[in-house]
Design a protein around this motif. Sequence first.
Motif, PDB file in Angstrom:
ATOM      1  N   MET A  75       0.844  -1.192   0.000  1.00 43.38           N
ATOM      2  CA  MET A  75       0.000   0.000   0.000  1.00 43.38           C
ATOM      3  C   MET A  75       0.884   1.249   0.000  1.00 43.38           C
ATOM      4  O   MET A  75       1.845   1.326   0.756  1.00 43.38           O
ATOM      5  N   SER A  76       0.581   2.206  -0.835  1.00 42.21           N
ATOM      6  CA  SER A  76       1.411   3.397  -0.966  1.00 42.21           C
ATOM      7  C   SER A  76       1.183   4.366   0.193  1.00 42.21           C
ATOM      8  O   SER A  76       0.191   4.287   0.915  1.00 42.21           O
ATOM      9  N   GLY A  77       2.137   5.305   0.332  1.00 40.62           N
ATOM     10  CA  GLY A  77       2.020   6.303   1.384  1.00 40.62           C
ATOM     11  C   GLY A  77       0.805   7.189   1.216  1.00 40.62           C
ATOM     12  O   GLY A  77       0.248   7.690   2.199  1.00 40.62           O
ATOM     13  N   GLU A  78       0.372   7.370  -0.038  1.00 40.10           N
ATOM     14  CA  GLU A  78      -0.810   8.198  -0.299  1.00 40.10           C
ATOM     15  C   GLU A  78      -2.072   7.574   0.278  1.00 40.10           C
ATOM     16  O   GLU A  78      -3.059   8.266   0.530  1.00 40.10           O
ATOM     17  N   VAL A  79      -2.055   6.269   0.455  1.00 40.23           N
ATOM     18  CA  VAL A  79      -3.201   5.557   1.020  1.00 40.23           C
ATOM     19  C   VAL A  79      -3.043   5.390   2.532  1.00 40.23           C
ATOM     20  O   VAL A  79      -3.994   5.568   3.296  1.00 40.23           O
ATOM     21  N   ILE A  80      -1.831   5.063   2.966  1.00 37.18           N
ATOM     22  CA  ILE A  80      -1.597   4.788   4.383  1.00 37.18           C
ATOM     23  C   ILE A  80      -1.788   6.029   5.246  1.00 37.18           C
ATOM     24  O   ILE A  80      -2.398   5.970   6.317  1.00 37.18           O
ATOM     25  N   GLU A  81      -1.281   7.167   4.788  1.00 38.03           N
ATOM     26  CA  GLU A  81      -1.342   8.387   5.599  1.00 38.03           C
ATOM     27  C   GLU A  81      -2.772   8.795   5.962  1.00 38.03           C
ATOM     28  O   GLU A  81      -3.062   9.061   7.141  1.00 38.03           O
ATOM     29  N   PRO A  82      -3.715   8.850   4.995  1.00 38.08           N
ATOM     30  CA  PRO A  82      -5.098   9.191   5.375  1.00 38.08           C
ATOM     31  C   PRO A  82      -5.720   8.173   6.325  1.00 38.08           C
ATOM     32  O   PRO A  82      -6.478   8.545   7.227  1.00 38.08           O
ATOM     33  N   LEU A  83      -5.389   6.887   6.140  1.00 38.42           N
ATOM     34  CA  LEU A  83      -5.936   5.864   7.029  1.00 38.42           C
ATOM     35  C   LEU A  83      -5.399   6.040   8.446  1.00 38.42           C
ATOM     36  O   LEU A  83      -6.135   5.844   9.422  1.00 38.42           O
ATOM     37  N   LEU A  84      -4.131   6.406   8.564  1.00 36.32           N
ATOM     38  CA  LEU A  84      -3.568   6.642   9.889  1.00 36.32           C
ATOM     39  C   LEU A  84      -4.228   7.845  10.558  1.00 36.32           C
ATOM     40  O   LEU A  84      -4.533   7.816  11.761  1.00 36.32           O
ATOM     41  N   LYS A  85      -4.456   8.903   9.794  1.00 38.25           N
ATOM     42  CA  LYS A  85      -5.146  10.078  10.338  1.00 38.25           C
ATOM     43  C   LYS A  85      -6.569   9.712  10.763  1.00 38.25           C
ATOM     44  O   LYS A  85      -7.044  10.133  11.823  1.00 38.25           O
ATOM     45  N   GLY A  86      -7.233   8.927   9.929  1.00 38.94           N
ATOM     46  CA  GLY A  86      -8.592   8.503  10.264  1.00 38.94           C
ATOM     47  C   GLY A  86      -8.630   7.614  11.494  1.00 38.94           C
ATOM     48  O   GLY A  86      -9.560   7.702  12.305  1.00 38.94           O
ATOM     49  N   SER A  87      -7.601   6.768  11.659  1.00 37.98           N
ATOM     50  CA  SER A  87      -7.560   5.884  12.824  1.00 37.98           C
ATOM     51  C   SER A  87      -7.424   6.680  14.117  1.00 37.98           C
ATOM     52  O   SER A  87      -7.975   6.300  15.149  1.00 37.98           O
ATOM     53  N   VAL A  88      -6.706   7.804  14.062  1.00 37.55           N
ATOM     54  CA  VAL A  88      -6.571   8.666  15.243  1.00 37.55           C
ATOM     55  C   VAL A  88      -7.933   9.222  15.647  1.00 37.55           C
ATOM     56  O   VAL A  88      -8.277   9.259  16.837  1.00 37.55           O
ATOM     57  N   ILE A  89      -8.718   9.643  14.664  1.00 42.90           N
ATOM     58  CA  ILE A  89     -10.062  10.163  14.946  1.00 42.90           C
ATOM     59  C   ILE A  89     -10.940   9.064  15.528  1.00 42.90           C
ATOM     60  O   ILE A  89     -11.688   9.288  16.496  1.00 42.90           O
ATOM     61  N   THR A  90     -10.854   7.861  14.958  1.00 42.68           N
ATOM     62  CA  THR A  90     -11.652   6.740  15.468  1.00 42.68           C
ATOM     63  C   THR A  90     -11.307   6.447  16.926  1.00 42.68           C
ATOM     64  O   THR A  90     -12.202   6.244  17.758  1.00 42.68           O
ATOM     65  N   LEU A 105     -16.869   0.711  19.975  1.00 37.95           N
ATOM     66  CA  LEU A 105     -15.827   0.907  18.960  1.00 37.95           C
ATOM     67  C   LEU A 105     -16.400   0.738  17.558  1.00 37.95           C
ATOM     68  O   LEU A 105     -16.138   1.556  16.667  1.00 37.95           O
ATOM     69  N   LYS A 106     -17.187  -0.300  17.363  1.00 37.50           N
ATOM     70  CA  LYS A 106     -17.745  -0.561  16.030  1.00 37.50           C
ATOM     71  C   LYS A 106     -18.784   0.493  15.646  1.00 37.50           C
ATOM     72  O   LYS A 106     -18.923   0.832  14.469  1.00 37.50           O
ATOM     73  N   LEU A 107     -19.480   1.033  16.644  1.00 41.19           N
ATOM     74  CA  LEU A 107     -20.459   2.085  16.356  1.00 41.19           C
ATOM     75  C   LEU A 107     -19.806   3.376  15.871  1.00 41.19           C
ATOM     76  O   LEU A 107     -20.443   4.176  15.179  1.00 41.19           O
ATOM     77  N   THR A 108     -18.533   3.572  16.212  1.00 35.83           N
ATOM     78  CA  THR A 108     -17.878   4.820  15.820  1.00 35.83           C
ATOM     79  C   THR A 108     -17.796   4.987  14.304  1.00 35.83           C
ATOM     80  O   THR A 108     -17.629   6.104  13.813  1.00 35.83           O
ATOM     81  N   SER A 109     -17.915   3.899  13.559  1.00 37.68           N
ATOM     82  CA  SER A 109     -17.870   4.011  12.098  1.00 37.68           C
ATOM     83  C   SER A 109     -19.033   4.848  11.561  1.00 37.68           C
ATOM     84  O   SER A 109     -18.959   5.391  10.453  1.00 37.68           O
ATOM     85  N   LEU A 110     -20.084   4.982  12.359  1.00 40.19           N
ATOM     86  CA  LEU A 110     -21.244   5.763  11.922  1.00 40.19           C
ATOM     87  C   LEU A 110     -20.944   7.251  11.833  1.00 40.19           C
ATOM     88  O   LEU A 110     -21.635   7.976  11.111  1.00 40.19           O
ATOM     89  N   VAL A 111     -19.909   7.722  12.543  1.00 42.56           N
ATOM     90  CA  VAL A 111     -19.626   9.161  12.508  1.00 42.56           C
ATOM     91  C   VAL A 111     -19.179   9.604  11.119  1.00 42.56           C
ATOM     92  O   VAL A 111     -19.206  10.793  10.802  1.00 42.56           O
ATOM     93  N   SER A 112     -18.781   8.657  10.279  1.00 39.62           N
ATOM     94  CA  SER A 112     -18.415   9.010   8.898  1.00 39.62           C
ATOM     95  C   SER A 112     -19.605   9.580   8.145  1.00 39.62           C
ATOM     96  O   SER A 112     -19.440  10.316   7.168  1.00 39.62           O
ATOM     97  N   LEU A 113     -20.819   9.258   8.609  1.00 40.55           N
ATOM     98  CA  LEU A 113     -22.034   9.722   7.938  1.00 40.55           C
ATOM     99  C   LEU A 113     -22.362  11.178   8.265  1.00 40.55           C
ATOM    100  O   LEU A 113     -23.243  11.763   7.630  1.00 40.55           O
ATOM    101  N   ILE A 114     -21.672  11.752   9.251  1.00 41.89           N
ATOM    102  CA  ILE A 114     -21.861  13.179   9.546  1.00 41.89           C
ATOM    103  C   ILE A 114     -20.566  13.945   9.254  1.00 41.89           C
ATOM    104  O   ILE A 114     -20.251  14.919   9.922  1.00 41.89           O
ATOM    105  N   THR A 115     -19.833  13.447   8.292  1.00 39.79           N
ATOM    106  CA  THR A 115     -18.632  14.081   7.718  1.00 39.79           C
ATOM    107  C   THR A 115     -17.422  14.102   8.644  1.00 39.79           C
ATOM    108  O   THR A 115     -16.470  14.836   8.376  1.00 39.79           O
ATOM    109  N   LEU A 116     -17.421  13.315   9.713  1.00 39.84           N
ATOM    110  CA  LEU A 116     -16.234  13.238  10.553  1.00 39.84           C
ATOM    111  C   LEU A 116     -15.252  12.274   9.902  1.00 39.84           C
ATOM    112  O   LEU A 116     -15.604  11.131   9.596  1.00 39.84           O
ATOM    113  N   ALA A 117     -14.024  12.726   9.692  1.00 41.27           N
ATOM    114  CA  ALA A 117     -13.059  11.960   8.900  1.00 41.27           C
ATOM    115  C   ALA A 117     -12.385  10.866   9.718  1.00 41.27           C
ATOM    116  O   ALA A 117     -11.173  10.890   9.968  1.00 41.27           O
ATOM    117  N   ASP A 118     -13.173   9.885  10.155  1.00 41.32           N
ATOM    118  CA  ASP A 118     -12.603   8.739  10.853  1.00 41.32           C
ATOM    119  C   ASP A 118     -12.023   7.774   9.824  1.00 41.32           C
ATOM    120  O   ASP A 118     -11.984   8.065   8.625  1.00 41.32           O
TER     121      ASP A 118
END
Length: 221
Positions: free
Chosen positions: A1-16, A151-164
């Motif tokens: 996986m490239s850095g362009e993909v990993i970096e946003p996922l890492l940022k999103g994981s912090v929000i989660t 923890l699993k419910l936190t995925s729902l915050v993506s529906l209100i534009t929170l960048a998890d």
Amino acid sequence: MSGEVIEPLLKGSVITIQVTVLASILAAIVALVAGAARLSRSWLIRTVAGIYIEVFRGTSVLVQLYFAYFVLPLFGLELTPLTAGVLAIGLNSGSYGAEIVRGAVQAVPKGQVEAATVLGMSPWKRFRHVVLPQALVIILPSAGNQLIDLLKLTSLVSLITLADITFEAQALRTTYGDTLQIFSAVLVFYFVLASGIAAGTRALERRVRRGIDAAGTGAVK
């Protein structure tokens, strides 16, 4: 996986993780207060706690999330996506936790509480030294499961534009189309975090049990 993909996922994981931690703290506080309120001698307090529990357990957490983010501003209460997510998920999880707390407290043998009363312990000391340690042993396994569900419910915050992490994964899928790798990484993230929660809960449960045995609180002396 490239850095362009990993970096946003890492940022999103912090929000989660941030949403999980904050919502868990709120849920724990609410569960303790509402659980204790359900055992109150006051009819009014029991009724208010009961209404809260039934409303949040009886309605969809997604609707509660939308209500916090889209409806409350109509009444002048503007919430950020993070605040709305933590509030909705924390209150929803806390409603289930309240029943766990109530059941655990009621499971503590009444004879021990009565013995502590005879020994002149104040209500706070009885709760702290007799009721709480034994109730925690009952609470922790269910609380661990509840925390994983939160923890699993936190995925729902993506529906209100929170960048998890779920929001970032969906954005990356749209941009790069690498669905398999992106969502496999998200699955691994949730699994690792849930496994860590389960292991931490088991370790805490063992520690509480050892503390009870060492202090001799299994029976009032």
